[in-house]
Scaffold this motif. Structure first.
Motif, short mmCIF file in Angstrom:
data_model
loop_
_atom_site.label_atom_id
_atom_site.label_comp_id
_atom_site.label_asym_id
_atom_site.label_seq_id
_atom_site.Cartn_x
_atom_site.Cartn_y
_atom_site.Cartn_z
N LEU A 143 -0.21 -8.52 7.31
CA LEU A 143 0.41 -7.29 6.49
C LEU A 143 0.47 -7.42 5.18
O LEU A 143 0.10 -7.01 4.41
N GLY B 207 -2.98 -7.44 3.49
CA GLY B 207 -3.66 -6.29 3.42
C GLY B 207 -3.88 -5.39 4.55
O GLY B 207 -4.72 -4.28 4.21
N ASP C 106 -3.63 -2.88 7.58
CA ASP C 106 -2.90 -1.72 7.79
C ASP C 106 -2.46 -1.54 9.29
O ASP C 106 -1.31 -1.02 9.49
N LYS D 236 6.26 -1.71 6.90
CA LYS D 236 4.88 -1.08 6.66
C LYS D 236 3.79 -1.47 7.84
O LYS D 236 4.29 -2.43 8.62
N GLY D 237 2.94 -0.72 8.09
CA GLY D 237 2.12 -1.04 9.13
C GLY D 237 1.92 0.05 10.15
O GLY D 237 2.88 0.68 10.44
#
Length: 291
Positions: free
Chosen positions: A51, A54, A56, A79-80
């Motif tokens: 993550l 970069g 996703d 995030k992710g």
């Protein structure tokens, strides 16, 4: 897109899926990476690292334990998107989310990137996507792991079940839900964001993964002979027919107080808890590729 593969999941089934993943992904223009784990908990670290790099979408290739580790990495990073290729023995979360076990169909789903937001449960501060439970079933897992040192087959679970059946004593607990309080002796309590656990047992048959509520299944103290009759009914989600012993509730928070230490089961991982467990739910707080 990064595929995190637990090579030993499903008796090496997950590892056998790698050539299919490579063949499929080479036909797309999607940047991808495949990483195999080498030890427990490593999927958490791998997820966080990719993550940062970069990626996703992080695809867990393995069983519910692998999915849980990738989910933890996503939650800790904030995030992710979680993808799932079922490669374990039970694949219970995939079953709840209608993710196909067939590798081709599972990869088509991931490549099409159909994303939905689902709820995230917490048990004693530890996140989970599917089911967390305390009591009899957690003790079965605990005993089965000990027996696996000597019995290397599915028979280990049967032996674990019988050992637990003979030795287990029901627990006195006090449970506080959103709108009620329960004092009783229980065999087990399962708190479900998903419906299934234990390789297809529909323990929380009416759980909905994005409604902001957990379904709670209480199985009260029950004669052992009747328990042997009840147990198979869980696979079909029919255990509610044993109305004297089984009750279901919906709640955002579940607080359980015990007189004695108890085992907590989160996707097959066991934790010992002394006197209190709090289960909570966060509505639609993680993104998953699903039907």
């Amino acid at each position: 897109m990064c595929f995190v593969v637990n090579p030993v999941a499903g008796k090496n089934r997950a590892k056998s899926l790698i050539p299919y993943i490579e063949e499929k992904m080479k036909k797309t223009d999607i940047k991808y990476k495949i990483i195999e784990t080498t030890r427990p908990k490593e999927a958490i670290e791998i997820t966080k690292n990719v993550l940062e790099d970069g990626f996703d979408i992080i695809v867990a290739v393995g069983g519910d334990g692998t999915i849980n580790e990738v989910m933890i990495g996503i939650v800790e990073m904030g995030k992710g998107i979680l993808g799932i290729v079922p490669g374990g023995t039970g694949n219970d979360l995939a079953r709840t989310l209608n993710i196909p076990e067939n590798i081709k169909d599972a990869l088509d789903l991931i490549i099409n990137r159909k994303v939905k937001s689902i709820d995230l449960g917490y048990a004693d501060g530890k996140p989970f996507l599917n089911v967390a439970s305390i009591g009899f079933d957690a003790e079965i897992v605990k005993n089965t792991e000990k027996i696996k040192r000597y019995v290397k087959s599915k028979f280990a679970y049967t032996v674990g079940l019988l050992v637990t059946l003979i030795s287990y004593k029901c627990k006195k607990i006090k449970v506080k839900l959103d709108d009620r309080e329960i004092n009783d002796e229980i065999l087990l309590i399962a708190v479900g964001n998903g419906k299934y656990y234990g390789g297809g047992m529909a323990i929380c048959p009416d759980a909905v993964e994005d409604d902001g509520l957990s379904e709670i299944c209480f199985i009260k103290k029950i004669p052992k002979l009747k328990l042997l009759l009840l147990f198979p009914s869980i696979f079909k989600g029919k255990h509610g027919e044993f109305k004297k012993y089984v009750q279901f509730y919906k709640s955002k928070e579940v607080k359980v107080n015990m007189c004695n230490p108890i085992s907590l089961n989160i996707d097959g991982e066991i934790f010992d808890v002394d006197d209190e467990i709090i289960f909570t739910i966060e509505r639609r707080s993680i993104e998953v590729i699903a039907q």
